[in-house]
Scaffold this motif. Structure first.
Motif, mmCIF file in Angstrom:
data_model
loop_
_atom_site.group_PDB
_atom_site.id
_atom_site.type_symbol
_atom_site.label_atom_id
_atom_site.label_comp_id
_atom_site.label_asym_id
_atom_site.label_seq_id
_atom_site.Cartn_x
_atom_site.Cartn_y
_atom_site.Cartn_z
ATOM 1 N N PHE A 69 0.813 -1.086 -0.010
ATOM 2 C CA PHE A 69 -0.056 0.052 -0.072
ATOM 3 C C PHE A 69 0.851 1.278 -0.155
ATOM 4 N N HIS A 70 0.439 2.424 -0.597
ATOM 5 C CA HIS A 70 0.702 3.706 -0.499
ATOM 6 C C HIS A 70 2.171 3.803 -0.318
ATOM 7 N N GLU A 77 -3.730 9.336 -3.305
ATOM 8 C CA GLU A 77 -4.799 8.297 -4.215
ATOM 9 C C GLU A 77 -4.339 7.379 -4.794
ATOM 10 N N GLU A 79 -3.236 3.755 -4.233
ATOM 11 C CA GLU A 79 -3.222 2.941 -3.247
ATOM 12 C C GLU A 79 -2.258 1.545 -3.350
ATOM 13 N N HIS A 80 -2.136 0.973 -4.481
ATOM 14 C CA HIS A 80 -1.439 -0.242 -4.720
ATOM 15 C C HIS A 80 -0.168 -0.131 -5.545
#
Length: 153
Positions: A69-70, A77, A79-80
């Motif tokens: 994540f992030h 915005e 995320e992955h």
């Protein structure tokens, strides 16, 4: 070559931490081998993020890649992320990175993820361009010029 989760081969953790520290330790704090070994314990997962997929041959560790994540705080915005794609020096050019990236994409699809991002210091996009990743923008992040890329799944 066999692909497996770090969660299924926890003994590989010290080697991965050393690779990451040696390759990217210059970026900032918390990147010593010891610090990374502790942090990477969070990646001992199969069906949730963060996770690491390993490439092995017999009992030799060949490479690793992360789904997380992030990765970049300037993109809340997004995320992955694909990260930590590393192949042992003596095994580069053998298609291992391509296999690891493909395995991460397959796992992301299985988890219902619609797109993945990455950052690379190869401003041409290198391997990722050949695998269908699209450039988003070039930025300087933590003092390093990187290309941010995205792949829709």
């Amino acid at each position: 070559m066999k692909l497996q989760f770090l969660a299924d081969n926890e003994s590989a953790l010290p080697q991965i931490a050393k690779w990451y520290s040696d390759e990217w330790g210059y970026i900032g704090e918390g990147r010593s081998t010891k610090d990374l070994e502790l942090k990477l314990r969070d990646y001992l997962n199969h069906d949730k993020l963060p996770l690491i997929i390993l490439a092995q041959d017999d009992n030799e560790l060949l490479g690793a890649a992360q789904l997380r994540f992030h990765e970049m705080d300037i993109y809340p915005e997004r995320e992955h992320w694909l990260g930590g794609v590393y192949v042992a020096l003596e095994h580069r050019g053998e298609g291992i990175a391509k296999a690891l990236v493909s395995a991460i994409i397959d796992k992301a699809k299985e988890l219902g993820i619609n797109s993945i991002n990455l950052q690379t210091e190869d401003l041409s996009g290198g391997l990722y361009s050949t695998l269908g990743w699209q450039p988003v923008e070039q930025v300087t992040y933590h003092g390093i010029k990187v290309l941010v890329m995205e792949k829709s799944l």
